[in-house]
Design an enzyme around this catalytic site. Sequence first.
Site, PDB file in Angstrom:
ATOM      1  N   HIS A  61       0.841  -1.204   0.000  1.00  0.00           N
ATOM      2  CA  HIS A  61       0.000   0.000   0.000  1.00  0.00           C
ATOM      3  C   HIS A  61       0.878   1.257   0.000  1.00  0.00           C
ATOM      4  O   HIS A  61       0.588   2.226  -0.712  1.00  0.00           O
ATOM      5  CB  HIS A  61      -0.928  -0.001   1.217  1.00  0.00           C
ATOM      6  N   ASP A 101       2.230   1.807  -3.431  1.00  0.00           N
ATOM      7  CA  ASP A 101       1.154   2.283  -4.294  1.00  0.00           C
ATOM      8  C   ASP A 101       0.884   3.762  -4.031  1.00  0.00           C
ATOM      9  O   ASP A 101       0.730   4.551  -4.966  1.00  0.00           O
ATOM     10  CB  ASP A 101      -0.105   1.450  -4.061  1.00  0.00           C
TER      11      ASP A 101
END
Length: 114
Positions: A78, A81
Amino acid sequence: MTSEQVAQQAMQIILHAGEARKHCTEALKDIENSDFAGAKEKMKLANDEIVIAHRVQTNCIQKETEGEQGEYSVLFAHAQDTLMTIYSEINMAKRLIDIFERFDQRLSQLEINK
């Protein structure tokens, strides 16, 4: 790296990338108000933060290539990202400054020539 260390690194990436996004958003508000100097200053701050986030990520990757195994982490994925998304936002905002600054210059030139 332990799972705790991976989580700490992920949170550092998210923290600095988030600060970069905040500065980028402020720069976009400056663009709306034709404050290009302010927008450029905010983009410098955004860039400083995204560089820190990127260094943390690079450091983690280098450790893995040197044989220091870390376990897979959804949080780290995450974080990566988030970093890449905000990096793209920064690139777009930089282009928008250039585009709107040129547009503003052309508009000013037309007003002068009236």
